[in-house]
Design a protein around this motif. Structure first.
Motif, mmCIF file in Angstrom:
data_model
loop_
_atom_site.group_PDB
_atom_site.id
_atom_site.type_symbol
_atom_site.label_atom_id
_atom_site.label_comp_id
_atom_site.label_asym_id
_atom_site.label_seq_id
_atom_site.Cartn_x
_atom_site.Cartn_y
_atom_site.Cartn_z
ATOM 1 N N VAL A 63 -3.627 11.610 -8.063
ATOM 2 C CA VAL A 63 -4.292 10.485 -9.152
ATOM 3 C C VAL A 63 -2.768 9.001 -9.208
ATOM 4 C CG1 VAL A 63 -5.525 11.173 -10.775
ATOM 5 C CG2 VAL A 63 -3.210 10.948 -11.598
ATOM 6 N N VAL A 64 -2.847 8.133 -9.183
ATOM 7 C CA VAL A 64 -2.189 7.307 -9.198
ATOM 8 C C VAL A 64 -1.283 7.198 -10.049
ATOM 9 C CG1 VAL A 64 -1.717 4.306 -8.523
ATOM 10 C CG2 VAL A 64 -3.701 5.716 -6.665
ATOM 11 N N LEU A 65 -0.339 7.113 -9.979
ATOM 12 C CA LEU A 65 0.464 6.972 -10.820
ATOM 13 C C LEU A 65 1.920 5.625 -10.970
ATOM 14 C CD1 LEU A 65 1.900 10.532 -11.742
ATOM 15 C CD2 LEU A 65 0.238 9.189 -13.113
ATOM 16 N N LYS B 95 0.666 -1.379 0.041
ATOM 17 C CA LYS B 95 0.496 -0.400 0.012
ATOM 18 C C LYS B 95 1.038 1.325 0.055
ATOM 19 C CE LYS B 95 -4.016 2.054 2.531
ATOM 20 N NZ LYS B 95 -4.749 1.575 3.171
ATOM 21 N N GLU B 96 1.940 1.300 0.816
ATOM 22 C CA GLU B 96 2.760 2.450 0.984
ATOM 23 C C GLU B 96 3.281 2.228 -0.475
ATOM 24 O OE1 GLU B 96 3.087 -0.451 2.459
ATOM 25 O OE2 GLU B 96 2.811 0.271 4.268
ATOM 26 N N LEU B 97 3.240 1.372 -1.617
ATOM 27 C CA LEU B 97 4.226 2.195 -2.173
ATOM 28 C C LEU B 97 3.206 2.267 -4.057
ATOM 29 C CD1 LEU B 97 6.319 1.422 -4.794
ATOM 30 C CD2 LEU B 97 5.763 -1.193 -5.169
ATOM 31 N N LEU B 98 1.942 1.941 -3.515
ATOM 32 C CA LEU B 98 0.961 2.313 -4.290
ATOM 33 C C LEU B 98 0.445 3.770 -4.944
ATOM 34 C CD1 LEU B 98 -1.428 1.427 -6.315
ATOM 35 C CD2 LEU B 98 -2.983 1.126 -4.753
ATOM 36 N N PHE B 99 0.246 4.492 -3.725
ATOM 37 C CA PHE B 99 0.792 6.714 -3.713
ATOM 38 C C PHE B 99 1.342 6.716 -3.403
ATOM 39 C CE2 PHE B 99 -3.500 4.320 -1.408
ATOM 40 C CZ PHE B 99 -4.273 4.492 -2.266
ATOM 41 N N GLU B 100 3.033 6.400 -3.479
ATOM 42 C CA GLU B 100 4.505 6.926 -3.850
ATOM 43 C C GLU B 100 3.556 7.324 -4.711
ATOM 44 O OE1 GLU B 100 7.485 5.053 -3.117
ATOM 45 O OE2 GLU B 100 7.459 4.386 -1.078
ATOM 46 N N PRO C 41 10.833 5.466 -13.924
ATOM 47 C CA PRO C 41 11.359 5.133 -15.419
ATOM 48 C C PRO C 41 11.753 3.607 -16.081
ATOM 49 C CG PRO C 41 12.918 5.233 -13.380
ATOM 50 C CD PRO C 41 11.962 6.145 -13.078
ATOM 51 N N VAL C 42 10.921 3.152 -15.138
ATOM 52 C CA VAL C 42 10.446 1.691 -15.599
ATOM 53 C C VAL C 42 8.708 1.902 -14.796
ATOM 54 C CG1 VAL C 42 12.112 0.452 -17.238
ATOM 55 C CG2 VAL C 42 11.397 -0.051 -13.987
ATOM 56 N N ASN C 43 8.246 1.235 -14.693
ATOM 57 C CA ASN C 43 7.000 0.508 -14.041
ATOM 58 C C ASN C 43 6.555 -0.311 -13.024
ATOM 59 O OD1 ASN C 43 4.278 -0.905 -13.564
ATOM 60 N ND2 ASN C 43 3.251 0.129 -14.751
ATOM 61 N N PRO C 44 6.839 0.115 -11.949
ATOM 62 C CA PRO C 44 7.173 -1.048 -10.570
ATOM 63 C C PRO C 44 6.612 -1.479 -10.452
ATOM 64 C CG PRO C 44 5.467 1.434 -9.778
ATOM 65 C CD PRO C 44 6.242 1.654 -11.597
ATOM 66 N N PHE C 45 5.449 -2.560 -10.923
ATOM 67 C CA PHE C 45 4.130 -3.771 -10.684
ATOM 68 C C PHE C 45 3.976 -3.413 -9.401
ATOM 69 C CE2 PHE C 45 7.541 -4.841 -13.801
ATOM 70 C CZ PHE C 45 6.689 -5.151 -15.164
ATOM 71 N N LYS C 46 3.416 -1.999 -8.823
ATOM 72 C CA LYS C 46 2.150 -1.927 -7.586
ATOM 73 C C LYS C 46 1.277 -3.092 -7.652
ATOM 74 C CE LYS C 46 3.142 3.252 -7.820
ATOM 75 N NZ LYS C 46 3.021 4.180 -7.165
ATOM 76 N N GLY C 47 0.828 -3.371 -8.547
ATOM 77 C CA GLY C 47 0.038 -4.599 -8.537
ATOM 78 C C GLY C 47 0.551 -6.139 -7.572
ATOM 79 N N ASN C 48 1.715 -6.246 -7.638
ATOM 80 C CA ASN C 48 1.955 -7.073 -7.672
ATOM 81 C C ASN C 48 2.035 -7.723 -5.707
ATOM 82 O OD1 ASN C 48 3.706 -7.761 -8.781
ATOM 83 N ND2 ASN C 48 5.542 -7.268 -8.366
ATOM 84 N N MET C 49 1.783 -9.384 -5.321
ATOM 85 C CA MET C 49 1.192 -9.232 -4.522
ATOM 86 C C MET C 49 2.381 -9.320 -3.697
ATOM 87 S SD MET C 49 -0.905 -11.583 -2.531
ATOM 88 C CE MET C 49 -1.358 -13.296 -3.723
ATOM 89 N N CYS D 136 -5.269 0.509 -8.251
ATOM 90 C CA CYS D 136 -6.251 1.474 -9.388
ATOM 91 C C CYS D 136 -4.952 0.698 -10.363
ATOM 92 C CB CYS D 136 -4.695 2.208 -8.672
ATOM 93 S SG CYS D 136 -5.276 2.571 -7.190
ATOM 94 N N GLY D 137 -5.740 -0.970 -10.642
ATOM 95 C CA GLY D 137 -5.457 -1.172 -12.284
ATOM 96 C C GLY D 137 -3.931 -1.008 -12.600
ATOM 97 N N GLN D 138 -3.354 -1.603 -11.473
ATOM 98 C CA GLN D 138 -1.958 -1.771 -11.534
ATOM 99 C C GLN D 138 -1.368 -3.354 -12.314
ATOM 100 O OE1 GLN D 138 0.423 1.059 -10.790
ATOM 101 N NE2 GLN D 138 -1.811 1.561 -11.456
ATOM 102 N N PRO D 139 -0.664 -3.429 -12.192
ATOM 103 C CA PRO D 139 -0.228 -4.980 -13.125
ATOM 104 C C PRO D 139 1.057 -5.589 -12.034
ATOM 105 C CG PRO D 139 1.949 -2.913 -13.896
ATOM 106 C CD PRO D 139 0.392 -1.909 -13.616
ATOM 107 N N VAL D 140 1.113 -6.535 -12.097
ATOM 108 C CA VAL D 140 1.682 -8.091 -11.796
ATOM 109 C C VAL D 140 2.710 -8.457 -12.293
ATOM 110 C CG1 VAL D 140 1.349 -9.696 -10.195
ATOM 111 C CG2 VAL D 140 -0.547 -8.280 -10.391
#
Length: 552
Positions: free
Chosen positions: A420-422, A203-208, A216-224, A254-258
């Motif tokens: 917004v979530v980025l 959760k902390e990573l999600l709203f950063e 620079p690259v997607n941080p995959f905030k949807g990960n378990m 927030c539709g974040q990838p895994v």
């Protein structure tokens, strides 16, 4: 000779040959309608909207190839032609990678009429086993693929059947089902089963939000969160966890990838404990796109090849194909033939022979609730549109255009001061409700739902609150409350909206953010404890207190 003539803009990738005119509706008319439907956004008449961002589920503008395929639809009650090509399309896009057969072309080319023997040998009577899609006699002997009208039906089918099995084996036991984040309907079905859903993400990573808003690259905030998963398994006991879920992409987060690495790691943990691993695969192709673009080792692989690996780690696929089926209707429940799910939920005799096959139990329920297993409550022309739509979704160019559109909206809102979530996910953009109100509105205010309703009232834009109201913050345990994202989603309908639509949304949300102190709070007047209450609860607005205002 020079053949490169670059321009500072991208070339068009599609054109429109059907348009729909929108009515002119006043804010006063929309307010009257909101009052009439007890301030329930799902009950607001769509014909009074300018842009509908409530959901990307089934709201797709289909392609010319899909419309053409619909004319090939076979409405036969038993084993219509579309049944065979749809099941093989699942094999193509989930399991075959770049080695696809595309049997739908047999119907396009008239093989079904000109060469019956070829259809028998290559379509109708083909036996296959071992994956998610048994075929021929094996789909009768060990059924493992269930066509359904939408994902919610797939979830209901799954949980309606396993609930009595678990209750009979372990009377009185309360089960926990962890996920990187269950979506609202999944969570609702789990709760109605009497089990406990848990959402284990970072959760902390999600709203950063990095400076400038760019990663620079997607941080995959949807990960378990793997540490949280291991801690939960130890705390509740492996014997009390019948399933582990991953939602790809992660809708509630927030539709974040895994990432593939995370999927692989969760699969290893689940299988170490012989727990079936379930994919909520509604947005499988979008997730494959993010893996291709951001995860080391995948840039040169096609979306079908990435999908082949991704699906290989799972035991069950439960999916609304109204998303990454690029269709208006369709759903799927499938499990790996003789895999962990089949072993866990089937019953066996002492000699190892099958006493009760879970596939047959699921099929009985499917037939009782959704009709013949050949169509699963879908029409023949819907089956054909879905079959073609699965192939549309695996096209890199399409996914790139779609994700870029979400990125444009997210960047525009961020630049306009709307939190917004980025980075953006693949199917929508999520407003950070707590930050929107400078952290001054409490959970009891349901301010995110009020924000969503004011988007309808003032600008004719319907979005979807996926926070304190719809995720039932007030009904959760303290542990579960910590796992709620308080957000409002702007879902983007596939292949439907233009840059002009995105610019209108940006302007509207930015103005509403400037006027946020005029947004009321909400209280629930009916249906607070109804399952999945956001679909049918009533509410009424009331003025925020002086302390809740941002500009005082």
């Amino acid at each position: 000779m020079n053949h490169q003539f670059p321009l500072p803009v991208e070339a068009p990738s599609s054109c429109t040959f059907v348009t729909r005119q929108l009515p002119r509706v006043t804010a006063e008319q929309r307010w009257k309608a909101l009052e009439s439907v007890h301030f329930n956004e799902f009950a607001f008449p769509a014909g009074m909207l300018t842009i509908d961002c409530l959901s990307d589920s089934g709201t797709t503008a289909m392609t010319d190839m899909q419309w053409a395929a619909m004319f090939l639809g076979d409405e036969s009650y038993g084993r219509n032609k579309g049944y065979y090509v749809l099941l093989d399309a699942f094999r193509d896009v989930f399991e075959r990678g770049d080695q696809q057969k595309r049997l739908i072309n047999y119907l396009r080319n008239g093989v079904d009429k000109d060469d019956v023997q070829k259809m028998m040998d290559e379509v109708y009577l083909v036996d296959c086993q071992g994956g998610f899609i048994n075929g021929g006699a094996f789909q009768l002997e060990r059924p493992n693929t269930f066509i359904l009208p939408q994902g919610r039906c797939a979830e209901a089918l799954l949980f309606d059947v396993i609930k009595p099995l678990l209750a009979a084996r372990h009377p009185g036991r309360v089960f926990t089902i962890p996920s990187n984040a269950h979506f609202d309907t999944t969570e609702g079905n789990i709760k109605q089963m009497g089990s406990v859903p848990r959402n284990l993400y970072h959760k902390e990573l999600l709203f950063e939000v990095p400076e400038g808003g760019d990663y620079p690259v997607n941080p995959f905030k949807g990960n378990m969160d793997l540490d949280k998963l291991n801690q939960l398994l130890e705390a509740v006991g492996v014997e009390n966890v019948p399933l582990i879920y991953s939602t790809v992409t992660n809708n509630s987060v927030c539709g974040q990838p895994v990432s593939m690495a995370n999927i692989r790691a969760v699969s290893e943990i689940a299988h170490r404990h012989q727990i079936p691993y379930v994919m909520d695969g509604a947005r499988w192709a979008e997730n494959c796109y993010f893996i291709k673009m951001n995860e080391p080792g995948y840039r040169d692989k096609s979306i079908p090849e990435i999908a082949k690996e991704m699906f290989s780690y799972f035991d069950v696929v439960c999916a609304s194909l109204k998303k990454n089926g690029h269709a208006n209707m369709g759903g799927l429940l499938a499990f790996r033939d003789k895999g962990y799910f089949w072993k866990y939920f089937s019953e066996f005799n002492e000699d190892g022979s099958v006493k009760t096959d879970i596939g047959h139990l699921l099929k009985v329920r499917q037939i009782c609730a959704y009709g013949n297993d050949s169509y699963g409550a879908m029409s023949g022309h819907d089956i054909m549109a879905l079959t073609q739509g699965l192939y549309e979704e695996q096209r890199f160019e399409y996914q790139h255009e779609r994700v870029s559109q979400c990125d444009y909206l997210a960047r525009g809102l961020h630049a306009a001061g709307v939190p917004v979530v980025l980075p953006a996910g693949g199917h929508g953009v999520y407003i950070d409700v707590d930050k929107f109100f400078d952290y001054k509105r409490g959970h009891e205010s349901f301010a995110g739902q009020a924000l969503s309703l004011e988007m309808i009232h003032r600008y004719g834009i319907r979005c979807s609150e996926l926070g304190d109201f719809s995720m039932e913050y007030d009904l959760k345990t303290p542990e579960q409350q910590e796992e709620v994202c308080n957000v409002v989603r702007l879902a983007i309908n596939r292949s439907q909206y233009s840059k002009q639509h995105m610019d209108y949304i940006i302007a509207a949300a930015a103005q509403l953010h400037r006027d946020r102190d005029t947004i009321p709070n909400l209280r629930i007047t009916f249906g607070r404890e109804l399952p999945m209450r956001h679909f049918h609860a009533w509410a009424e607005p009331y003025a925020p207190s002086h302390e809740e205002l941002c500009d005082q």
